[in-house]
Design a protein around this motif. Structure first.
Motif, PDB file in Angstrom:
ATOM      1  N   ALA A  96       0.846  -1.195   0.000  1.00  0.00           N
ATOM      2  CA  ALA A  96       0.000   0.000   0.000  1.00  0.00           C
ATOM      3  C   ALA A  96       0.883   1.247   0.000  1.00  0.00           C
ATOM      4  N   GLU A  97       0.373   2.309  -0.581  1.00  0.00           N
ATOM      5  CA  GLU A  97       1.136   3.556  -0.642  1.00  0.00           C
ATOM      6  C   GLU A  97       0.954   4.342   0.652  1.00  0.00           C
ATOM      7  N   GLU A  98       2.067   4.707   1.250  1.00  0.00           N
ATOM      8  CA  GLU A  98       2.055   5.473   2.488  1.00  0.00           C
ATOM      9  C   GLU A  98       2.781   6.800   2.257  1.00  0.00           C
ATOM     10  N   THR A  99       2.229   7.860   2.828  1.00  0.00           N
ATOM     11  CA  THR A  99       2.858   9.179   2.743  1.00  0.00           C
ATOM     12  C   THR A  99       3.478   9.514   4.092  1.00  0.00           C
ATOM     13  N   PHE A 100       4.744   9.941   4.060  1.00  0.00           N
ATOM     14  CA  PHE A 100       5.483  10.275   5.276  1.00  0.00           C
ATOM     15  C   PHE A 100       5.934  11.726   5.215  1.00  0.00           C
ATOM     16  N   HIS A 101       5.923  12.353   6.373  1.00  0.00           N
ATOM     17  CA  HIS A 101       6.603  13.647   6.517  1.00  0.00           C
ATOM     18  C   HIS A 101       7.882  13.398   7.317  1.00  0.00           C
ATOM     19  N   LEU A 102       9.010  13.702   6.703  1.00  0.00           N
ATOM     20  CA  LEU A 102      10.317  13.496   7.337  1.00  0.00           C
ATOM     21  C   LEU A 102      10.833  14.827   7.846  1.00  0.00           C
ATOM     22  N   SER A 103      11.166  14.857   9.138  1.00  0.00           N
ATOM     23  CA  SER A 103      11.749  16.044   9.755  1.00  0.00           C
ATOM     24  C   SER A 103      13.099  15.656  10.343  1.00  0.00           C
ATOM     25  N   GLN A 104      14.147  16.421  10.023  1.00  0.00           N
ATOM     26  CA  GLN A 104      15.503  16.102  10.488  1.00  0.00           C
ATOM     27  C   GLN A 104      16.115  17.339  11.135  1.00  0.00           C
ATOM     28  N   ARG A 105      16.688  17.165  12.305  1.00  0.00           N
ATOM     29  CA  ARG A 105      17.298  18.273  13.028  1.00  0.00           C
ATOM     30  C   ARG A 105      18.633  17.827  13.631  1.00  0.00           C
ATOM     31  N   ALA A 106      19.626  18.703  13.551  1.00  0.00           N
ATOM     32  CA  ALA A 106      20.935  18.454  14.162  1.00  0.00           C
ATOM     33  C   ALA A 106      21.042  19.284  15.442  1.00  0.00           C
ATOM     34  N   PHE A 107      21.579  18.705  16.489  1.00  0.00           N
ATOM     35  CA  PHE A 107      21.764  19.420  17.746  1.00  0.00           C
ATOM     36  C   PHE A 107      22.872  18.727  18.535  1.00  0.00           C
ATOM     37  N   ARG A 108      23.283  19.366  19.636  1.00  0.00           N
ATOM     38  CA  ARG A 108      24.348  18.816  20.478  1.00  0.00           C
ATOM     39  C   ARG A 108      23.731  18.258  21.748  1.00  0.00           C
ATOM     40  N   LEU A 109      24.099  17.037  22.068  1.00  0.00           N
ATOM     41  CA  LEU A 109      23.620  16.360  23.263  1.00  0.00           C
ATOM     42  C   LEU A 109      24.833  15.957  24.083  1.00  0.00           C
ATOM     43  N   GLN A 110      24.918  16.494  25.315  1.00  0.00           N
ATOM     44  CA  GLN A 110      26.073  16.266  26.187  1.00  0.00           C
ATOM     45  C   GLN A 110      27.374  16.660  25.484  1.00  0.00           C
ATOM     46  N   GLY A 111      27.292  17.768  24.734  1.00  0.00           N
ATOM     47  CA  GLY A 111      28.473  18.305  24.067  1.00  0.00           C
ATOM     48  C   GLY A 111      28.852  17.605  22.773  1.00  0.00           C
ATOM     49  N   ARG A 112      28.087  16.606  22.348  1.00  0.00           N
ATOM     50  CA  ARG A 112      28.411  15.865  21.131  1.00  0.00           C
ATOM     51  C   ARG A 112      27.311  16.042  20.093  1.00  0.00           C
ATOM     52  N   PRO A 113      27.679  16.148  18.807  1.00  0.00           N
ATOM     53  CA  PRO A 113      26.654  16.340  17.766  1.00  0.00           C
ATOM     54  C   PRO A 113      25.805  15.086  17.567  1.00  0.00           C
ATOM     55  N   HIS A 114      24.506  15.285  17.461  1.00  0.00           N
ATOM     56  CA  HIS A 114      23.550  14.217  17.189  1.00  0.00           C
ATOM     57  C   HIS A 114      22.568  14.691  16.121  1.00  0.00           C
ATOM     58  N   ARG A 115      21.826  13.739  15.575  1.00  0.00           N
ATOM     59  CA  ARG A 115      20.815  14.074  14.569  1.00  0.00           C
ATOM     60  C   ARG A 115      19.537  13.311  14.883  1.00  0.00           C
ATOM     61  N   LEU A 116      18.414  14.044  14.866  1.00  0.00           N
ATOM     62  CA  LEU A 116      17.112  13.470  15.177  1.00  0.00           C
ATOM     63  C   LEU A 116      16.295  13.357  13.894  1.00  0.00           C
TER      64      LEU A 116
END
Length: 461
Positions: A215-235
């Motif tokens: 089946a066809e599914e539609t997604f909204h993708l949201s991506q954010r970069a931030f620092r967690l405990q001083g280290r870069p992460h991506r959500l």
């Protein structure tokens, strides 16, 4: 009064007074009485030869007194400092416990002086920290429950691309319900639909459709970069939009049908009435009025044709063909279709966009500005070069828009005009977004509306 008598300062004062009296008594006892008499008796009756401290002079007496007082002073000092030392050791243990995250440490308070008050304050601090820790744990548990049970798939990756956190929805979406923690997210995406993996690799937000489980599914993708405990992460957030978009699509179609039905009725009803009137005039032989009837029918038919053509152009909008555009000839062509005041110098270098589509947008915007009730010389066009962004602004001195209208003016089929189709600003938004840009509306100080067209200028230099 009792508090002052039981204070540490009062007790230290009393101990110092006792020490001073004891020192005086020891000095008198060694130099005056009874030690000299005792030594004299030993010398006389037992023939023991001893010198009294008094025979050593004043300094000799002081030295002997100090030697005798040292053990007493040591004992008094121990009595004074023992509770302070115990408290300091207890506080040291409490600080070490707090450092390790253990806030259960408390000190028994059996004193009523300043040290007792310090102990009680420390215990109150420990209780406050315990309460805050429990509150934080409860909040973390609530947040963990919400995040784990949300239908939005959530994946948190570190700088190397490994998954450090994932919720239940993401495990079912990417790994058949198994944990993603510790896996390389890029490797996990190899088994996902190609459109989904490409969208993640782009690093941008996206709305995409993929086929899942037939089946066809539609997604909204949201991506954010931030620092967690001083280290870069991506959500990465993957939200299923199929149901919401289906509801919106149905609502939009209903609105389109209502608008088209209304317009068709407004045109077909007069046409039907005029056709009946024309037939009646022909039956009576009144041929002089027939041309006017046919002219009105033709006018309504042309209006209906233009209305349908407007919807068709919005639905069949082609992809833009950006190219380098020189401003002088472009503005000269635009001036043939509408009137405006140029409010800024023309950029010296070419800009990059589809000239046909942008010209159509500006014609619509300038036409709307004139129809707002603004004076003819109050409609202005400004072209601003903002580096990587081109800003084209159409402004008027009409009444502007209310907050409600501003919030909905860019929606398709929304219009405040009696005969409006609600496609002018929606078409401008569609063309701007197809160029990778956007349209902004804002009321002007002193009255009027400013419509700002923002277009990216990649490769325009």
């Amino acid at each position: 009064m009792w508090r002052h008598l039981n204070s540490l300062q009062f007790r230290l004062t009393m101990l110092l007074a006792v020490a001073a009296v004891a020192g005086a008594l020891v000095y008198v006892g060694l130099t005056q009485w009874p030690l000299p008499q005792l030594i004299g008796w030993l010398h006389k009756d037992l023939a023991v030869s001893l010198r009294t401290p008094a025979q050593m002079g004043m300094y000799g007496g002081l030295v002997v007194s100090v030697l005798v007082l040292l053990p007493l002073a040591w004992g008094l000092a121990y009595q004074v400092m023992a509770p302070v030392s115990r408290l300091l050791r207890a506080l040291e243990g409490a600080v070490a416990s707090y450092r390790d995250g253990d806030f259960s440490f408390s000190i028994a308070a059996r004193r009523s002086d300043e040290l007792g008050e310090l102990i009680r304050m420390h215990n109150a601090l420990g209780q406050t920290l315990r309460d805050q820790r429990q509150h934080l744990v409860q909040r973390e548990l609530l947040l963990e429950t919400v995040v784990q049970n949300t239908p939005v798939a959530l994946v948190l990756t570190d700088i190397s691309g490994r998954v450090v956190y994932s919720n239940i929805a993401s495990r079912h979406l990417f790994n058949d319900g198994k944990s993603l923690n510790g896996l390389n997210f890029a490797d996990t995406l190899t088994a996902a639909p190609e459109a989904l993996s490409r969208a993640v690799e782009s690093g941008e937000d996206a709305l995409l459709s993929v086929e899942l489980d037939g089946a066809e599914e539609t997604f909204h993708l949201s991506q954010r970069a931030f620092r967690l405990q001083g280290r870069p992460h991506r959500l990465h957030l993957f939200r299923r939009m199929t149901r919401e978009l289906s509801r919106q699509e149905v609502a939009t179609w209903k609105r389109v049908i209502r608008v088209i039905s209304h317009e068709l009725n407004n045109s077909l009803a007069p046409i039907s009435s005029l056709a009946h009137s024309g037939a009646e005039l022909a039956r009576r032989g009144d041929l002089e009025r027939l041309p006017g009837v046919f002219a009105t029918i033709g006018e309504r038919a042309r209006h209906l044709h233009g209305f349908i053509a407007g919807y068709a152009s919005f639905a069949k909008l082609p992809a833009p063909q950006p190219q380098a555009v020189e401003w002088e000839p472009f503005l000269a062509s635009l001036a043939l279709h509408c009137r405006y005041q140029l409010a800024s110098p023309v950029p010296a270098h070419p800009s990059h966009f589809d000239p046909v589509q942008i010209e159509q947008v500006l014609i619509n915007l300038i036409k709307n500005a004139h129809e707002s009730g603004s004076a003819e010389d109050g409609v202005s066009l400004a072209i601003l070069d903002a580096g990587s962004e081109l800003r084209i602004e159409v402004a008027d001195r009409g009444p502007g828009m209310s907050e409600t209208v501003l919030a909905q003016a860019l929606l398709p089929f929304y219009s405040t005009k009696r005969s409006g189709t609600g496609l002018g600003l929606a078409l401008a938004r569609e063309i701007a977004e197809a160029h990778g840009g956007r349209v902004l509306l804002a009321n002007r100080e002193g009255g009027g509306l400013r419509v700002s067209l923002r277009l990216p200028q990649y490769g325009s230099r």
